[in-house]
Design a protein around this motif. Sequence first.
Motif, PDB file in Angstrom:
ATOM      1  N   ARG A 103      30.232 -19.410  59.121  1.00 18.50           N
ATOM      2  CA  ARG A 103      28.945 -19.623  59.589  1.00 18.50           C
ATOM      3  C   ARG A 103      28.682 -18.718  60.862  1.00 18.50           C
ATOM      4  O   ARG A 103      29.534 -18.152  61.426  1.00 18.50           O
ATOM      5  CB  ARG A 103      28.957 -21.059  60.201  1.00 18.50           C
ATOM      6  N   ALA A 104      27.167 -18.716  61.015  1.00 18.08           N
ATOM      7  CA  ALA A 104      26.980 -18.109  62.257  1.00 18.08           C
ATOM      8  C   ALA A 104      26.913 -18.875  63.556  1.00 18.08           C
ATOM      9  O   ALA A 104      26.510 -20.018  63.432  1.00 18.08           O
ATOM     10  CB  ALA A 104      25.430 -17.577  62.197  1.00 18.08           C
ATOM     11  N   TYR A 105      27.354 -18.428  64.663  1.00 13.76           N
ATOM     12  CA  TYR A 105      27.433 -18.776  65.963  1.00 13.76           C
ATOM     13  C   TYR A 105      26.428 -18.031  66.778  1.00 13.76           C
ATOM     14  O   TYR A 105      26.783 -16.943  67.246  1.00 13.76           O
ATOM     15  CB  TYR A 105      28.768 -18.825  66.502  1.00 13.76           C
ATOM     16  N   VAL A 106      25.124 -18.362  67.014  1.00 10.41           N
ATOM     17  CA  VAL A 106      24.353 -17.810  67.870  1.00 10.41           C
ATOM     18  C   VAL A 106      24.118 -18.556  69.320  1.00 10.41           C
ATOM     19  O   VAL A 106      23.759 -19.698  69.039  1.00 10.41           O
ATOM     20  CB  VAL A 106      23.047 -17.557  67.073  1.00 10.41           C
ATOM     21  N   TYR A 107      24.284 -17.726  70.308  1.00 13.50           N
ATOM     22  CA  TYR A 107      23.754 -18.296  71.403  1.00 13.50           C
ATOM     23  C   TYR A 107      23.098 -17.491  72.294  1.00 13.50           C
ATOM     24  O   TYR A 107      23.029 -16.255  72.286  1.00 13.50           O
ATOM     25  CB  TYR A 107      25.127 -18.937  72.177  1.00 13.50           C
TER      26      TYR A 107
END
Length: 197
Positions: free
Chosen positions: A75-79
């Motif tokens: 999954r993408a972890y975007v912060y």
Amino acid sequence: MKVPSNILPRSFYDRPTLTVARELLGALLVRVEDGVRIAGRIVETEAYVGESDLGCHAKAGRTPRTVIMYGEAGRAYVYFNYGMHWMLNAVTEAEGFPAAVLIRAIEPSEGIEIMASRRGKQPRARWTDGPGKLTQALNIDKSFSGVDLCSRESSLWIETGKSISDENVTIGARVGLNNVPEPWNSVPWRFLVKTRE
DNA sequence: AGCACGATTAACT
DNA sequence: GTTAATCGTGCTC
């Protein structure tokens, strides 16, 4: 003839984070926007591994921000950081263990005109040579947080690319970590492809 | 409710 | 080499 797309499967990400960070070099980061592919070869990554890694956001434990890193791999972890930049990571390892690989740089290969329209004020070599720059070029923001990188429906995924031999990889300390105690400030968890002509 | 800080970038000197 | 821009997050009161 175009070769069929080859999206990296979840099993690729469900492995030790350092292995994933190393093997993502040379892979193709793909974003589809209005049916147009915008893509580039991954040339720099960094690994962030678990709550004990004091350079990793998960050092704070399971919070609304870090919960994605505890989820399933792929999954993408975007912060959001420094009040203006989005960072793209790929979640790694088993569900319940917080870890991810930061995509720090790519080399533009498809969708050049779109990237130029967003990053054209800079020379092409500077379009996507930083984590905040590539998310700008690919139009990635918070709406991509938690999306499945193993699914075509996400409009964001990573395909197999050409493999990079060890002699073309530089390994070093992660950058940009402020006030992070040793050994976490110096562990060689940064991987980059040596630039060459 | 308030505060310090950050996995950065671009524009300076 | 230095520094302003800019705001979500997590911690303290």
